[in-house]
Design an enzyme around this catalytic site. Structure first.
Site, mmCIF file in Angstrom:
data_model
loop_
_atom_site.group_PDB
_atom_site.id
_atom_site.type_symbol
_atom_site.label_atom_id
_atom_site.label_comp_id
_atom_site.label_asym_id
_atom_site.label_seq_id
_atom_site.Cartn_x
_atom_site.Cartn_y
_atom_site.Cartn_z
ATOM 1 C CG ASP A 148 -2.082 0.966 1.061
ATOM 2 O OD1 ASP A 148 -2.434 1.288 -0.088
ATOM 3 O OD2 ASP A 148 -2.627 1.411 2.089
ATOM 4 C CD1 TRP A 163 7.193 6.588 -3.201
ATOM 5 C CD2 TRP A 163 6.580 6.972 -5.332
ATOM 6 N NE1 TRP A 163 8.340 6.652 -3.966
ATOM 7 C CE2 TRP A 163 7.990 6.890 -5.277
ATOM 8 C CE3 TRP A 163 5.969 7.202 -6.568
ATOM 9 C CZ2 TRP A 163 8.794 7.030 -6.408
ATOM 10 C CZ3 TRP A 163 6.761 7.353 -7.690
ATOM 11 C CH2 TRP A 163 8.161 7.261 -7.599
ATOM 12 C CG HIS A 207 -0.730 2.020 -9.302
ATOM 13 N ND1 HIS A 207 -0.882 1.699 -7.963
ATOM 14 C CD2 HIS A 207 -1.858 2.709 -9.642
ATOM 15 C CE1 HIS A 207 -2.048 2.160 -7.531
ATOM 16 N NE2 HIS A 207 -2.645 2.785 -8.516
ATOM 17 C CB SER A 232 -8.734 -5.370 -2.766
ATOM 18 O OG SER A 232 -9.408 -4.143 -2.975
ATOM 19 C CD GLU A 275 -13.333 -5.104 -0.951
ATOM 20 O OE1 GLU A 275 -12.123 -5.419 -1.005
ATOM 21 O OE2 GLU A 275 -14.230 -5.927 -0.695
ATOM 22 C CD1 TRP A 280 -12.925 -5.927 -8.820
ATOM 23 C CD2 TRP A 280 -12.313 -5.092 -10.808
ATOM 24 N NE1 TRP A 280 -12.273 -6.922 -9.520
ATOM 25 C CE2 TRP A 280 -11.893 -6.434 -10.744
ATOM 26 C CE3 TRP A 280 -12.035 -4.359 -11.970
ATOM 27 C CZ2 TRP A 280 -11.213 -7.066 -11.785
ATOM 28 C CZ3 TRP A 280 -11.360 -4.991 -13.012
ATOM 29 C CH2 TRP A 280 -10.954 -6.326 -12.904
ATOM 30 N NE ARG A 308 -7.956 1.999 -5.166
ATOM 31 C CZ ARG A 308 -6.733 2.105 -4.692
ATOM 32 N NH1 ARG A 308 -5.752 2.479 -5.480
ATOM 33 N NH2 ARG A 308 -6.484 1.824 -3.425
ATOM 34 C CG LEU A 354 9.255 -17.252 -4.033
ATOM 35 C CD1 LEU A 354 9.111 -17.237 -2.513
ATOM 36 C CD2 LEU A 354 9.771 -15.888 -4.501
ATOM 37 C CB ILE A 408 -6.870 -7.161 7.546
ATOM 38 C CG1 ILE A 408 -6.040 -7.447 8.815
ATOM 39 C CG2 ILE A 408 -6.838 -8.384 6.634
ATOM 40 C CD1 ILE A 408 -6.551 -8.604 9.647
ATOM 41 C CD GLU A 460 3.394 -12.738 15.898
ATOM 42 O OE1 GLU A 460 3.340 -11.552 16.291
ATOM 43 O OE2 GLU A 460 2.918 -13.683 16.554
HETATM 44 C C1 IPE Z 1 -5.402 -2.752 0.026
HETATM 45 O O1 IPE Z 1 -5.111 -1.406 -0.186
HETATM 46 C C2 IPE Z 1 -5.392 -3.484 -1.276
HETATM 47 C C3 IPE Z 1 -4.102 -3.580 -1.962
HETATM 48 C C4 IPE Z 1 -2.951 -3.152 -1.525
HETATM 49 C C5 IPE Z 1 -4.131 -4.242 -3.231
HETATM 50 P P1 IPE Z 1 -6.271 -0.318 -0.292
HETATM 51 O O2 IPE Z 1 -5.586 0.989 -0.561
HETATM 52 O O3 IPE Z 1 -7.274 -0.736 -1.288
HETATM 53 O O4 IPE Z 1 -6.914 -0.374 1.154
HETATM 54 P P2 IPE Z 1 -7.834 0.699 1.921
HETATM 55 O O5 IPE Z 1 -8.853 1.173 0.936
HETATM 56 O O6 IPE Z 1 -6.940 1.810 2.352
HETATM 57 O O7 IPE Z 1 -8.393 -0.052 3.072
HETATM 58 C C1 IPE Z 2 -1.770 0.176 -3.319
HETATM 59 O O1 IPE Z 2 -1.537 1.547 -3.365
HETATM 60 C C2 IPE Z 2 -2.016 -0.403 -4.688
HETATM 61 C C3 IPE Z 2 -3.409 -0.786 -4.958
HETATM 62 C C4 IPE Z 2 -4.364 -0.781 -4.081
HETATM 63 C C5 IPE Z 2 -3.733 -1.198 -6.307
HETATM 64 P P1 IPE Z 2 -2.718 2.598 -3.340
HETATM 65 O O2 IPE Z 2 -3.121 2.881 -4.743
HETATM 66 O O3 IPE Z 2 -3.809 2.140 -2.459
HETATM 67 O O4 IPE Z 2 -1.987 3.861 -2.732
HETATM 68 P P2 IPE Z 2 -2.549 4.847 -1.619
HETATM 69 O O5 IPE Z 2 -2.975 4.017 -0.461
HETATM 70 O O6 IPE Z 2 -3.682 5.590 -2.237
HETATM 71 O O7 IPE Z 2 -1.397 5.733 -1.307
HETATM 72 MG MG MG Z 3 -4.173 2.347 -0.476
#
Ligand code: IPE
Ligand code: IPE
Ligand code: MG
Length: 264
Positions: free
Chosen positions: A38, A43, A55, A83, A85, A87, A89, A149, A213, A225
């Site tokens: 995340d 960034w 990304h 995730s 969820e 989708w 975005r 791996l 999570i 952990e």
């Molecule tokens: C969790 O990050 C999913 C991935 C890293 C792929 P999100 O950025 O989607 O999580 P929330 O929305 O902050 O909970």
């Molecule tokens: C995680 O980074 C990557 C995906 C969820 C695809 P984010 O895109 O959630 O980055 P932040 O959390 O907005 O900084």
């Molecule tokens: Mg994020």
């Protein structure tokens, strides 16, 4: 360094001296690391750039994590890339991510295979368009016999989806009279969840500063952990992962028992 060396083939440059040295005795290393990657968007925002640039930058950290596991003998790595969820975005970001996945698959799979990495995708793969799904399936088939791996990439994945698809599979068997519902126990249920052939994650890492999570491996993380860092995913390198593993090794895992019971 030979071209077949893992680091070179995984796409990174020559390792600094000592990068191959084990950071812990083998028995103290996690056998399975699961990472919520995340912070890509933040960034990019910090550099005045679009989220998609974050990304793209995150791919270097993916290579660093893979290389770290190869060098340190961690046999399983599970990365949360997209995730169920995500989708929802903005359409442009989802499209950019799909293009990135497609190009990454075309570029990296041969290297992964050369390095003995078994690649698997977990999640609702039917949600992807055919070209992407076919590449994922091809990558899985090509690398299925590899043993250095196991790299699981969670895409269109949700921990709740995972539990529901296991329920559905069991319900189907019960309907067809192949299963007595009384026989369903934790072990049988586990066999129908994703990653059931691997030890559950020992170490869960989330970058980007949030401590949640977010619907990652809900069933599988029961006794992982949890380790959180404010470092944004594109900035993650071997030093960050080393810190996570050292802190992991210093913890006492009790699995419900008392200290006295688990102390050697
Ligand atoms: C969790 O990050 C999913 C991935 C890293 C792929 P999100 O950025 O989607 O999580 P929330 O929305 O902050 O909970
Ligand atoms: C995680 O980074 C990557 C995906 C969820 C695809 P984010 O895109 O959630 O980055 P932040 O959390 O907005 O900084
Ligand atoms: Mg994020």
């Amino acid at each position: 360094m030979s071209p077949h060396h893992t680091a070179a083939a995984a796409g990174a440059g020559d390792a600094p001296d000592g990068a191959d040295a084990p950071i812990l005795p083998a028995g103290q290393m996690p056998r399975h690391i699961a990472i919520v990657m995340d912070g890509n968007g933040r960034w990019a925002a910090g550099r005045g750039r679009p989220r998609s640039a974050g990304h793209r930058a995150g791919q270097k950290a993916v290579r660093a994590a893979i290389e770290f596991c190869l060098r340190q003998g961690v046999p399983a790595l599970t990365l949360f890339a997209f995730s169920s969820e995500n989708w929802r975005r903005p359409e442009g970001e989802v499209r950019a991510l799909m293009e990135l996945f497609l190009r990454a698959l075309d570029r990296e799979v041969r290297n992964l295979h050369k390095n003995g990495i078994r690649v698997r995708f977990i999640g609702d793969l039917d949600a992807f368009q055919a070209p992407l799904r076919e590449r994922m399936e091809r990558a899985q088939a090509l690398t299925a016999g590899n043993q250095a791996l196991t790299l699981n990439v969670a895409v269109s994945y949700g921990g709740r989806w995972d539990i529901v698809q296991a329920c559905r599979a069991l319900a189907r068997q019960a309907r067809d009279r192949d299963l007595d519902p009384e026989r369903i126990d934790e072990a049988l249920f586990d066999r129908h969840t994703t990653l059931s052939d691997l030890p559950p994650p020992d170490l869960f890492i989330r970058t980007g500063g949030d401590q949640r999570i977010s619907n990652f491996l809900l069933w599988q993380l029961a006794y992982a952990e949890l380790w959180f860092t404010p470092v944004l995913w594109p900035d993650v390198d071997a030093a960050v992962l080393t810190r996570a593993c050292l802190e992991f090794a210093a913890r006492e895992r009790r699995f419900g028992l008392t200290s006295e019971q688990v102390r050697p």
